[in-house]
Design a protein around this motif. Sequence first.
Motif, PDB file in Angstrom:
ATOM      1  N   ASP A   1       0.987  -1.106  -0.065  1.00 20.10           N
ATOM      2  CA  ASP A   1      -0.198  -0.034   0.077  1.00 20.10           C
ATOM      3  C   ASP A   1       0.753   1.366  -0.131  1.00 20.10           C
ATOM      4  O   ASP A   1       0.556   2.069  -0.668  1.00 20.10           O
ATOM      5  CB  ASP A   1      -0.705  -0.041   1.479  1.00 20.10           C
TER       6      ASP A   1
ATOM      7  N   VAL B   1      -6.555   5.165  -7.813  1.00 21.33           N
ATOM      8  CA  VAL B   1      -6.347   3.699  -7.594  1.00 21.33           C
ATOM      9  C   VAL B   1      -7.769   3.138  -7.516  1.00 21.33           C
ATOM     10  O   VAL B   1      -7.863   1.951  -7.153  1.00 21.33           O
ATOM     11  CB  VAL B   1      -5.370   3.282  -6.472  1.00 21.33           C
ATOM     12  N   GLU B   2      -8.636   4.048  -7.240  1.00 24.68           N
ATOM     13  CA  GLU B   2     -10.086   3.496  -6.918  1.00 24.68           C
ATOM     14  C   GLU B   2     -10.464   2.369  -8.053  1.00 24.68           C
ATOM     15  O   GLU B   2     -11.191   1.335  -7.627  1.00 24.68           O
ATOM     16  CB  GLU B   2     -10.988   4.508  -7.005  1.00 24.68           C
TER      17      GLU B   2
ATOM     18  N   GLY C   1      -8.714   0.403  -9.860  1.00 16.62           N
ATOM     19  CA  GLY C   1      -7.572  -0.487 -10.140  1.00 16.62           C
ATOM     20  C   GLY C   1      -6.417  -0.005 -10.545  1.00 16.62           C
ATOM     21  O   GLY C   1      -6.530   1.310 -10.858  1.00 16.62           O
ATOM     22  N   TYR C   2      -5.572  -0.498 -10.396  1.00 14.88           N
ATOM     23  CA  TYR C   2      -4.052  -0.062 -10.748  1.00 14.88           C
ATOM     24  C   TYR C   2      -2.991  -1.364 -11.058  1.00 14.88           C
ATOM     25  O   TYR C   2      -3.252  -2.356 -11.019  1.00 14.88           O
ATOM     26  CB  TYR C   2      -3.536   0.674  -9.473  1.00 14.88           C
TER      27      TYR C   2
ATOM     28  N   ARG D   1       0.473  -2.952 -10.833  1.00 13.39           N
ATOM     29  CA  ARG D   1       1.836  -2.866  -9.543  1.00 13.39           C
ATOM     30  C   ARG D   1       2.917  -3.745 -10.143  1.00 13.39           C
ATOM     31  O   ARG D   1       2.640  -4.828 -10.817  1.00 13.39           O
ATOM     32  CB  ARG D   1       1.207  -3.551  -8.445  1.00 13.39           C
TER      33      ARG D   1
ATOM     34  N   ARG E   1      -4.444  -4.838 -10.688  1.00 13.75           N
ATOM     35  CA  ARG E   1      -5.293  -5.432  -9.438  1.00 13.75           C
ATOM     36  C   ARG E   1      -6.329  -4.609  -9.430  1.00 13.75           C
ATOM     37  O   ARG E   1      -6.482  -3.261  -9.683  1.00 13.75           O
ATOM     38  CB  ARG E   1      -4.536  -5.064  -8.165  1.00 13.75           C
TER      39      ARG E   1
ATOM     40  N   ASN F   1      -9.445  -3.058  -7.398  1.00 18.27           N
ATOM     41  CA  ASN F   1      -9.521  -2.456  -6.019  1.00 18.27           C
ATOM     42  C   ASN F   1     -10.958  -2.394  -5.428  1.00 18.27           C
ATOM     43  O   ASN F   1     -11.585  -1.952  -5.609  1.00 18.27           O
ATOM     44  CB  ASN F   1      -9.054  -0.972  -6.191  1.00 18.27           C
ATOM     45  N   SER F   2     -11.062  -3.763  -4.679  1.00 15.09           N
ATOM     46  CA  SER F   2     -12.368  -3.978  -4.124  1.00 15.09           C
ATOM     47  C   SER F   2     -12.418  -3.115  -3.257  1.00 15.09           C
ATOM     48  O   SER F   2     -11.975  -2.398  -2.812  1.00 15.09           O
ATOM     49  CB  SER F   2     -12.006  -5.602  -3.500  1.00 15.09           C
TER      50      SER F   2
ATOM     51  N   GLY G   1     -10.322  -3.480  -0.219  1.00 12.73           N
ATOM     52  CA  GLY G   1      -8.981  -3.016  -0.351  1.00 12.73           C
ATOM     53  C   GLY G   1      -8.871  -1.538  -0.376  1.00 12.73           C
ATOM     54  O   GLY G   1      -7.993  -1.221  -0.047  1.00 12.73           O
ATOM     55  N   LYS G   2      -9.932  -0.996  -0.780  1.00 10.68           N
ATOM     56  CA  LYS G   2     -10.030   0.605  -0.619  1.00 10.68           C
ATOM     57  C   LYS G   2      -9.737   0.795   0.950  1.00 10.68           C
ATOM     58  O   LYS G   2      -9.193   1.720   1.382  1.00 10.68           O
ATOM     59  CB  LYS G   2     -11.209   1.135  -1.081  1.00 10.68           C
TER      60      LYS G   2
ATOM     61  N   LYS H   1      -6.289   0.155   2.373  1.00 13.30           N
ATOM     62  CA  LYS H   1      -5.358   1.285   1.785  1.00 13.30           C
ATOM     63  C   LYS H   1      -5.701   2.627   2.870  1.00 13.30           C
ATOM     64  O   LYS H   1      -4.642   3.180   3.234  1.00 13.30           O
ATOM     65  CB  LYS H   1      -5.366   1.775   0.518  1.00 13.30           C
TER      66      LYS H   1
END
Length: 356
Positions: free
Chosen positions: A48, A78-79, A81-82, A84, A111, A113-114, A117-118, A121
């Motif tokens: 993160d 990043v909301e 997806g992003y 890495r 990835r 961003n579920s 996941g949000k 972070k």
Amino acid sequence: MESRFVSRRLPDNVNRIVSRFPEEVQDFFLEMISAERSVQTIANYAYDFDLFFSFLESSGKTLEQTDARLLKRFFRTVENGYERTVRVKLPRRDARTGEVRDEWVERKHFRINSQSGKQRKQASLRSLFRYLVKTGVLSRDPMEEYEDASLKARRRKKVPVFLTREEAARLISAVDAYHRQKGVKSAGWMEARDLAVILLFLSTGVRVSELVDLDMTSVQADGDSWRIIVTGKGGKQRVLMLNTKASEALRRYLAMRPETEDNALFLNKLKRRISRKGVSEIVKKMVRMAGLPPKAAAISPHKLRHTLATLLLMNGENLRVVQEILGHSSIQTTQIYTHVINTEKDQALSRLERLL
């Protein structure tokens, strides 16, 4: 010269990531190690923070210049997806000599961003900025400013996906079918391993991180039964008894397990500790082989944990007992499964038949 952060508790790839952070952030990781946070938790923080510091660099900003507006831009970036980039150390076998050597390989992953996941972070950065304010590195906490100015997202409660008894039985049977199909080349011990892995998930509800961390010393024979000592989140240990079927599968695997210097309970094909990804691949293969319906097609190791919890409650087990088996610190986490099991609701809908 770049300082090299090294902790024997952490994998090399995580040490490499932390080495790129400012010294005061590296101190935060030393505090987590001292507090005996799990390796997976520390790794998640590193991933993160790596995203965040890469964003700061691309924005031409420093840690001290971080404010609520900059944080909002980061979370929006990043909301959806992003990508890495990670460096992983993979064992490579020399085709000529047969020698196995480690090689660093760079890989890019996109990835999704579920919702969880949000939230993770935000929790990671919240912990970091609180620490930096507490230690006098920063005079204010930009995460507090961000959260004060942000609209609270609606919490969407989802019913956990799980397998029915019949679907779970099909998944177990799929192990034998997979290794018997034409074109599959695997050693006999790998079939025994796969069956033991599937049955441990379905019989104990262990997390995938807990399963890959099991050592040979984590297994205890108790007459005809077996127990496993599981180290969960926060380093908390729990002892779980295996049912007859899981005990027999584990006994068979241990009898066939290759001799190796690695103390890991479950090995990969190179006779080293199996990874989370390796375990997930086993589950995916068996799910495909079982031909499960669309709802169950995306079953993961964590969904097998949902399956155990749901089946236990359907069998009338006490919620507190299920909480202890799963290693939940709060019973509220366990209560999510009660949304699936509601006998009174089922009976009410069944009685409606008389009126139609």
